[in-house]
Design a protein around this motif. Structure first.
Motif, PDB file in Angstrom:
ATOM      1  N   MET A   1     -16.379  78.181 119.226  1.00  0.00           N
ATOM      2  CA  MET A   1     -17.725  78.649 119.003  1.00  0.00           C
ATOM      3  C   MET A   1     -18.662  77.872 119.920  1.00  0.00           C
ATOM      4  O   MET A   1     -18.649  76.653 119.941  1.00  0.00           O
ATOM      5  CB  MET A   1     -18.048  78.407 117.529  1.00  0.00           C
ATOM      6  N   THR A   2     -19.426  78.539 120.685  1.00  0.00           N
ATOM      7  CA  THR A   2     -20.384  77.921 121.601  1.00  0.00           C
ATOM      8  C   THR A   2     -21.773  77.965 121.017  1.00  0.00           C
ATOM      9  O   THR A   2     -22.186  78.952 120.433  1.00  0.00           O
ATOM     10  CB  THR A   2     -20.411  78.685 122.944  1.00  0.00           C
ATOM     11  N   LYS A   3     -22.480  76.898 121.250  1.00  0.00           N
ATOM     12  CA  LYS A   3     -23.852  76.809 120.756  1.00  0.00           C
ATOM     13  C   LYS A   3     -24.759  76.681 121.971  1.00  0.00           C
ATOM     14  O   LYS A   3     -24.504  75.863 122.855  1.00  0.00           O
ATOM     15  CB  LYS A   3     -23.981  75.598 119.844  1.00  0.00           C
ATOM     16  N   ILE A   4     -25.761  77.449 122.006  1.00  0.00           N
ATOM     17  CA  ILE A   4     -26.684  77.435 123.133  1.00  0.00           C
ATOM     18  C   ILE A   4     -27.811  76.449 122.828  1.00  0.00           C
ATOM     19  O   ILE A   4     -28.436  76.498 121.773  1.00  0.00           O
ATOM     20  CB  ILE A   4     -27.251  78.850 123.393  1.00  0.00           C
ATOM     21  N   ILE A   5     -28.036  75.541 123.797  1.00  0.00           N
ATOM     22  CA  ILE A   5     -29.083  74.536 123.643  1.00  0.00           C
ATOM     23  C   ILE A   5     -30.295  75.019 124.437  1.00  0.00           C
ATOM     24  O   ILE A   5     -30.171  75.452 125.586  1.00  0.00           O
ATOM     25  CB  ILE A   5     -28.625  73.171 124.168  1.00  0.00           C
ATOM     26  N   SER A   6     -31.443  74.904 123.846  1.00  0.00           N
ATOM     27  CA  SER A   6     -32.662  75.340 124.540  1.00  0.00           C
ATOM     28  C   SER A   6     -33.013  74.351 125.646  1.00  0.00           C
ATOM     29  O   SER A   6     -32.558  73.213 125.671  1.00  0.00           O
ATOM     30  CB  SER A   6     -33.821  75.454 123.546  1.00  0.00           C
ATOM     31  N   HIS A   7     -33.821  74.830 126.608  1.00  0.00           N
ATOM     32  CA  HIS A   7     -34.240  73.960 127.715  1.00  0.00           C
ATOM     33  C   HIS A   7     -35.013  72.756 127.211  1.00  0.00           C
ATOM     34  O   HIS A   7     -34.914  71.665 127.759  1.00  0.00           O
ATOM     35  CB  HIS A   7     -35.106  74.756 128.713  1.00  0.00           C
ATOM     36  N   GLU A   8     -35.732  72.949 126.176  1.00  0.00           N
ATOM     37  CA  GLU A   8     -36.542  71.883 125.623  1.00  0.00           C
ATOM     38  C   GLU A   8     -35.637  70.766 125.065  1.00  0.00           C
ATOM     39  O   GLU A   8     -35.881  69.582 125.291  1.00  0.00           O
ATOM     40  CB  GLU A   8     -37.410  72.502 124.514  1.00  0.00           C
ATOM     41  N   GLY A   9     -34.537  71.096 124.370  1.00  0.00           N
ATOM     42  CA  GLY A   9     -33.598  70.112 123.841  1.00  0.00           C
ATOM     43  C   GLY A   9     -32.840  69.427 124.967  1.00  0.00           C
ATOM     44  O   GLY A   9     -32.536  68.235 124.894  1.00  0.00           O
ATOM     45  N   LEU A  10     -32.557  70.173 126.032  1.00  0.00           N
ATOM     46  CA  LEU A  10     -31.839  69.614 127.169  1.00  0.00           C
ATOM     47  C   LEU A  10     -32.716  68.604 127.908  1.00  0.00           C
ATOM     48  O   LEU A  10     -32.230  67.561 128.343  1.00  0.00           O
ATOM     49  CB  LEU A  10     -31.393  70.744 128.105  1.00  0.00           C
ATOM     50  N   GLU A  11     -33.999  68.912 128.027  1.00  0.00           N
ATOM     51  CA  GLU A  11     -34.922  67.989 128.691  1.00  0.00           C
ATOM     52  C   GLU A  11     -35.081  66.701 127.864  1.00  0.00           C
ATOM     53  O   GLU A  11     -35.153  65.602 128.422  1.00  0.00           O
ATOM     54  CB  GLU A  11     -36.276  68.662 128.903  1.00  0.00           C
ATOM     55  N   ASP A  12     -35.104  66.826 126.535  1.00  0.00           N
ATOM     56  CA  ASP A  12     -35.194  65.655 125.671  1.00  0.00           C
ATOM     57  C   ASP A  12     -33.946  64.771 125.834  1.00  0.00           C
ATOM     58  O   ASP A  12     -34.039  63.547 125.917  1.00  0.00           O
ATOM     59  CB  ASP A  12     -35.329  66.064 124.203  1.00  0.00           C
ATOM     60  N   PHE A  13     -32.784  65.416 125.862  1.00  0.00           N
ATOM     61  CA  PHE A  13     -31.533  64.668 126.037  1.00  0.00           C
ATOM     62  C   PHE A  13     -31.502  63.993 127.402  1.00  0.00           C
ATOM     63  O   PHE A  13     -31.098  62.834 127.518  1.00  0.00           O
ATOM     64  CB  PHE A  13     -30.326  65.617 125.882  1.00  0.00           C
ATOM     65  N   GLN A  14     -31.934  64.701 128.439  1.00  0.00           N
ATOM     66  CA  GLN A  14     -31.962  64.141 129.795  1.00  0.00           C
ATOM     67  C   GLN A  14     -32.872  62.914 129.844  1.00  0.00           C
ATOM     68  O   GLN A  14     -32.562  61.933 130.510  1.00  0.00           O
ATOM     69  CB  GLN A  14     -32.442  65.231 130.773  1.00  0.00           C
ATOM     70  N   ALA A  15     -33.975  62.952 129.119  1.00  0.00           N
ATOM     71  CA  ALA A  15     -34.893  61.817 129.088  1.00  0.00           C
ATOM     72  C   ALA A  15     -34.259  60.619 128.373  1.00  0.00           C
ATOM     73  O   ALA A  15     -34.494  59.468 128.753  1.00  0.00           O
ATOM     74  CB  ALA A  15     -36.194  62.217 128.390  1.00  0.00           C
ATOM     75  N   LEU A  16     -33.447  60.873 127.359  1.00  0.00           N
ATOM     76  CA  LEU A  16     -32.808  59.788 126.617  1.00  0.00           C
ATOM     77  C   LEU A  16     -31.725  59.086 127.433  1.00  0.00           C
ATOM     78  O   LEU A  16     -31.569  57.878 127.359  1.00  0.00           O
ATOM     79  CB  LEU A  16     -32.187  60.320 125.316  1.00  0.00           C
ATOM     80  N   VAL A  17     -30.965  59.818 128.204  1.00  0.00           N
ATOM     81  CA  VAL A  17     -29.839  59.223 128.937  1.00  0.00           C
ATOM     82  C   VAL A  17     -30.197  58.848 130.362  1.00  0.00           C
ATOM     83  O   VAL A  17     -29.334  58.367 131.105  1.00  0.00           O
ATOM     84  CB  VAL A  17     -28.611  60.172 128.927  1.00  0.00           C
ATOM     85  N   ASP A  18     -31.413  59.018 130.743  1.00  0.00           N
ATOM     86  CA  ASP A  18     -31.834  58.684 132.111  1.00  0.00           C
ATOM     87  C   ASP A  18     -31.744  57.169 132.316  1.00  0.00           C
ATOM     88  O   ASP A  18     -32.224  56.394 131.505  1.00  0.00           O
ATOM     89  CB  ASP A  18     -33.276  59.166 132.333  1.00  0.00           C
ATOM     90  N   GLY A  19     -31.097  56.752 133.358  1.00  0.00           N
ATOM     91  CA  GLY A  19     -30.965  55.340 133.685  1.00  0.00           C
ATOM     92  C   GLY A  19     -29.710  54.679 133.108  1.00  0.00           C
ATOM     93  O   GLY A  19     -29.475  53.494 133.324  1.00  0.00           O
ATOM     94  N   ILE A  20     -28.910  55.403 132.398  1.00  0.00           N
ATOM     95  CA  ILE A  20     -27.677  54.830 131.824  1.00  0.00           C
ATOM     96  C   ILE A  20     -26.564  54.914 132.865  1.00  0.00           C
ATOM     97  O   ILE A  20     -26.375  55.945 133.510  1.00  0.00           O
ATOM     98  CB  ILE A  20     -27.277  55.586 130.542  1.00  0.00           C
ATOM     99  N   ARG A  21     -25.842  53.790 133.030  1.00  0.00           N
ATOM    100  CA  ARG A  21     -24.718  53.746 133.979  1.00  0.00           C
ATOM    101  C   ARG A  21     -23.411  53.743 133.196  1.00  0.00           C
ATOM    102  O   ARG A  21     -23.341  53.187 132.098  1.00  0.00           O
ATOM    103  CB  ARG A  21     -24.780  52.474 134.824  1.00  0.00           C
ATOM    104  N   PRO A  22     -22.343  54.280 133.764  1.00  0.00           N
ATOM    105  CA  PRO A  22     -21.047  54.241 133.080  1.00  0.00           C
ATOM    106  C   PRO A  22     -20.508  52.809 133.043  1.00  0.00           C
ATOM    107  O   PRO A  22     -20.806  52.000 133.929  1.00  0.00           O
ATOM    108  CB  PRO A  22     -20.141  55.144 133.915  1.00  0.00           C
TER     109      PRO A  22
END
Length: 176
Positions: free
Chosen positions: A1-22
């Motif tokens: 089952m696939t769940k579609i994430i809205s652009h707004e949720g994706l932008e929030d996630f991108q802001a949270l993980v920005d600057g994280i290194r592996p």
């Protein structure tokens, strides 16, 4: 089952993980360390002792007459030959003054040496002392799979302060 994430949720996630290194692997493995050959050679007799000799095992041994025992698969005449002194011990082990743990190690080493050197008969002198080794030795010997039989030694090999042990050499030719 696939769940579609809205652009707004994706932008929030991108802001949270920005600057994280592996994380980098530090290559420390916590497995069991590899032991050297000398360490393994030191531990082999101790492992054999703990594998073969138990202090709680009670085999059926005679309560009357000289100490004797024969494995189920051994010939009936073996005990008679040991009693008469037909077998001459090739190796002799003296356990005088040893503690039980030391005696166990030495006994296991004696049996291994007898197999390695193709010695069918060996003698173990336990002495009189407090009688602890005299009581424990037959119990240990009856547990070892390579012991065919043992009998109280004749006078020339120690009498009732020693045991003659017949070792199973497998396919090697027997000597008498």
């Amino acid at each position: 089952m696939t769940k579609i994430i809205s652009h707004e949720g994706l932008e929030d996630f991108q802001a949270l993980v920005d600057g994280i290194r592996p994380l980098t692997q530090d290559k420390q493995h916590f497995g069991t360390p590899v032991k050297s050959r000398s360490e393994l050679n030191e531990q082999a007799p101790k492992l054999a002792v703990s594998h073969y000799f138990s202090d709680t095992f009670q085999p059926l041994l005679p309560s009357d007459g000289p100490m004797r025992w024969r494995a189920d698969h051994a010939d009936n005449l073996v005990l008679k030959r040991l009693r008469r002194g037909d077998y001459v011990p090739d190796l002799i082990l003296d356990l005088h003054g040893m503690r039980q743990t030391e005696a166990k190690l030495e006994l296991a080493a004696l049996i291994e040496a007898a197999i390695r050197e193709s010695s069918q008969c060996v003698s173990v002198m336990h002495g009189y002392g407090t009688g602890v080794l005299k009581q424990q030795l037959p119990l240990w010997l009856a547990q070892h799979p390579k012991v065919l039989a043992f009998h109280q030694a004749p006078k020339e090999w120690g009498g009732d302060a020693a045991l003659l042990i017949l070792v199973d050499l497998g396919e090697a030719p027997f000597r008498r």
